[in-house]
Design a protein around this motif. Sequence first.
Motif, PDB file in Angstrom:
ATOM      1  N   GLN A  42       0.827  -1.226   0.000  1.00 31.65           N
ATOM      2  CA  GLN A  42       0.000   0.000   0.000  1.00 31.65           C
ATOM      3  C   GLN A  42       0.850   1.261   0.000  1.00 31.65           C
ATOM      4  N   ALA A  43       1.989   1.212   0.667  1.00 30.95           N
ATOM      5  CA  ALA A  43       2.848   2.398   0.749  1.00 30.95           C
ATOM      6  C   ALA A  43       3.653   2.608  -0.539  1.00 30.95           C
ATOM      7  N   GLN A  44       4.058   1.512  -1.183  1.00 32.81           N
ATOM      8  CA  GLN A  44       4.858   1.605  -2.406  1.00 32.81           C
ATOM      9  C   GLN A  44       4.325   0.638  -3.476  1.00 32.81           C
ATOM     10  N   PRO A  45       3.162   0.900  -4.014  1.00 34.18           N
ATOM     11  CA  PRO A  45       2.588  -0.015  -5.013  1.00 34.18           C
ATOM     12  C   PRO A  45       3.408  -0.103  -6.293  1.00 34.18           C
ATOM     13  N   GLU A  46       4.212   0.923  -6.556  1.00 33.41           N
ATOM     14  CA  GLU A  46       5.022   0.901  -7.790  1.00 33.41           C
ATOM     15  C   GLU A  46       6.201  -0.068  -7.675  1.00 33.41           C
ATOM     16  N   HIS A  47       6.700  -0.298  -6.455  1.00 33.47           N
ATOM     17  CA  HIS A  47       7.828  -1.211  -6.238  1.00 33.47           C
ATOM     18  C   HIS A  47       7.392  -2.592  -5.757  1.00 33.47           C
ATOM     19  N   PHE A  48       6.299  -2.653  -5.024  1.00 33.54           N
ATOM     20  CA  PHE A  48       5.831  -3.917  -4.447  1.00 33.54           C
ATOM     21  C   PHE A  48       4.392  -4.189  -4.902  1.00 33.54           C
ATOM     22  N   SER A  49       4.192  -4.151  -6.201  1.00 33.64           N
ATOM     23  CA  SER A  49       2.839  -4.330  -6.753  1.00 33.64           C
ATOM     24  C   SER A  49       2.360  -5.763  -6.664  1.00 33.64           C
ATOM     25  N   SER A  50       3.292  -6.734  -6.563  1.00 36.53           N
ATOM     26  CA  SER A  50       2.923  -8.143  -6.444  1.00 36.53           C
ATOM     27  C   SER A  50       4.038  -8.887  -5.723  1.00 36.53           C
ATOM     28  N   ILE A  51       3.770 -10.113  -5.385  1.00 38.14           N
ATOM     29  CA  ILE A  51       4.799 -10.942  -4.741  1.00 38.14           C
ATOM     30  C   ILE A  51       5.963 -11.172  -5.691  1.00 38.14           C
ATOM     31  N   PHE A  52       5.663 -11.273  -6.991  1.00 38.02           N
ATOM     32  CA  PHE A  52       6.722 -11.486  -7.973  1.00 38.02           C
ATOM     33  C   PHE A  52       7.669 -10.281  -8.018  1.00 38.02           C
ATOM     34  N   ASP A  53       7.120  -9.077  -7.958  1.00 40.51           N
ATOM     35  CA  ASP A  53       7.967  -7.887  -7.895  1.00 40.51           C
ATOM     36  C   ASP A  53       8.757  -7.854  -6.585  1.00 40.51           C
ATOM     37  N   SER A  54       8.178  -8.344  -5.532  1.00 43.35           N
ATOM     38  CA  SER A  54       8.836  -8.342  -4.228  1.00 43.35           C
ATOM     39  C   SER A  54       9.979  -9.347  -4.148  1.00 43.35           C
ATOM     40  N   LEU A  55       9.984 -10.318  -5.051  1.00 39.74           N
ATOM     41  CA  LEU A  55      11.055 -11.324  -5.050  1.00 39.74           C
ATOM     42  C   LEU A  55      12.424 -10.691  -5.266  1.00 39.74           C
ATOM     43  N   TRP A  56      12.479  -9.638  -6.094  1.00 40.05           N
ATOM     44  CA  TRP A  56      13.761  -8.954  -6.330  1.00 40.05           C
ATOM     45  C   TRP A  56      14.307  -8.383  -5.021  1.00 40.05           C
ATOM     46  N   TRP A  57      13.450  -7.715  -4.258  1.00 46.06           N
ATOM     47  CA  TRP A  57      13.884  -7.175  -2.969  1.00 46.06           C
ATOM     48  C   TRP A  57      14.338  -8.302  -2.043  1.00 46.06           C
ATOM     49  N   ALA A  58      13.592  -9.402  -2.044  1.00 47.29           N
ATOM     50  CA  ALA A  58      13.918 -10.538  -1.175  1.00 47.29           C
ATOM     51  C   ALA A  58      15.290 -11.114  -1.501  1.00 47.29           C
ATOM     52  N   ILE A  59      15.592 -11.225  -2.779  1.00 47.34           N
ATOM     53  CA  ILE A  59      16.870 -11.809  -3.193  1.00 47.34           C
ATOM     54  C   ILE A  59      18.041 -10.918  -2.793  1.00 47.34           C
ATOM     55  N   ILE A  60      17.946  -9.624  -3.105  1.00 44.01           N
ATOM     56  CA  ILE A  60      19.079  -8.742  -2.805  1.00 44.01           C
ATOM     57  C   ILE A  60      19.224  -8.494  -1.307  1.00 44.01           C
ATOM     58  N   THR A  61      18.159  -8.682  -0.554  1.00 49.26           N
ATOM     59  CA  THR A  61      18.229  -8.491   0.900  1.00 49.26           C
ATOM     60  C   THR A  61      18.786  -9.730   1.585  1.00 49.26           C
ATOM     61  N   LEU A  62      18.282 -10.906   1.204  1.00 45.90           N
ATOM     62  CA  LEU A  62      18.775 -12.142   1.818  1.00 45.90           C
ATOM     63  C   LEU A  62      20.238 -12.411   1.478  1.00 45.90           C
ATOM     64  N   THR A  63      20.670 -11.959   0.312  1.00 46.08           N
ATOM     65  CA  THR A  63      22.077 -12.121  -0.061  1.00 46.08           C
ATOM     66  C   THR A  63      22.938 -10.976   0.455  1.00 46.08           C
ATOM     67  N   THR A  64      22.316 -10.050   1.191  1.00 46.47           N
ATOM     68  CA  THR A  64      22.981  -8.888   1.803  1.00 46.47           C
ATOM     69  C   THR A  64      23.672  -7.997   0.768  1.00 46.47           C
ATOM     70  N   VAL A  65      23.189  -8.029  -0.484  1.00 43.35           N
ATOM     71  CA  VAL A  65      23.749  -7.140  -1.510  1.00 43.35           C
ATOM     72  C   VAL A  65      23.267  -5.718  -1.289  1.00 43.35           C
ATOM     73  N   GLY A  66      21.947  -5.562  -1.167  1.00 42.91           N
ATOM     74  CA  GLY A  66      21.366  -4.266  -0.854  1.00 42.91           C
ATOM     75  C   GLY A  66      21.698  -3.168  -1.835  1.00 42.91           C
ATOM     76  N   TYR A  67      21.192  -3.267  -3.058  1.00 43.70           N
ATOM     77  CA  TYR A  67      21.462  -2.243  -4.072  1.00 43.70           C
ATOM     78  C   TYR A  67      20.876  -0.885  -3.691  1.00 43.70           C
ATOM     79  N   GLY A  68      19.800  -0.881  -2.931  1.00 42.63           N
ATOM     80  CA  GLY A  68      19.190   0.376  -2.532  1.00 42.63           C
ATOM     81  C   GLY A  68      18.187   0.916  -3.520  1.00 42.63           C
ATOM     82  N   ASP A  69      17.917   0.174  -4.602  1.00 43.83           N
ATOM     83  CA  ASP A  69      16.929   0.641  -5.576  1.00 43.83           C
ATOM     84  C   ASP A  69      15.505   0.434  -5.070  1.00 43.83           C
ATOM     85  N   VAL A  70      15.320  -0.585  -4.205  1.00 43.66           N
ATOM     86  CA  VAL A  70      14.016  -0.860  -3.598  1.00 43.66           C
ATOM     87  C   VAL A  70      14.240  -1.080  -2.110  1.00 43.66           C
ATOM     88  N   TYR A  71      13.549  -0.337  -1.274  1.00 44.37           N
ATOM     89  CA  TYR A  71      13.731  -0.479   0.168  1.00 44.37           C
ATOM     90  C   TYR A  71      12.424  -0.114   0.887  1.00 44.37           C
TER      91      TYR A  71
END
Length: 236
Positions: free
Chosen positions: A165-194
């Motif tokens: 609800q706060a960021q529908p453009e970045h987290f519009s679906s679970i599939f879009d959220s997978l990118w954030w999950a991958i870069i966060t769990l791998t501790t890469v943290g690009y900072g493009d989605v937070y």
Amino acid sequence: MKQYIKSIVEINDNRLSRYFSFFIQALILVSIITFSVETIPDLKPQTRTILQSIELFCVIVFTIEYLLRIYVANSKLKFIFSFFGIIDVLAILPFYLSFGVDLRSLRALRFLRLFRILKLVRYNKAMNEFLNAIKSAKEQILLFIFITLILIYFAAVGIYYFENQAQPEHFSSIFDSLWWAIITLTTVGYGDVYPITVGGKVFTFFILMIGLGIVAIPTGIISSALTKSVDKKESE
């Protein structure tokens, strides 16, 4: 004749086998260098001709090597479908696929030439020990991969409900959220989605803590297996 060729082609302690091994390794490195040089823009036509000639020579030698290995193999089908057999094919495949076809349409297949790097594994004892360690720990590694995939999906679902609800453009679906999950769990943290919500930030903190553990686990598994492999070899 077959036994003589086998004593040269396969890794042995005789002089001819060592010379053959060094020659193939040198060609692999040369082919990788030429592959990299080919990507330089605005190369002179003469330079491209030289690079193509080097590539042709390397492919001919690798093809002969592959055919000789099939010839001396005790079980030809077993070698063809083995790890190194498949690598040998992938190393020369792009060249033969380019015959009679517009090379531009096969440009994506050129990356297969990078598999020549993996041919070096055959001639490196340390890398062979590493492969043996991976084989001995394959069940633990597969279990780790399975658990990691579950955690990635769990993280994607969690951040979706916190941030949708706060960021529908970045987290519009679970599939879009997978990118954030991958870069966060791998501790890469690009900072493009937070996350920007309090719940999302707290959830991210726990995911990051889990991510730190995920990075360390496979290192421990492989290190343990490698130590056992070396100890077993020394005890023999």
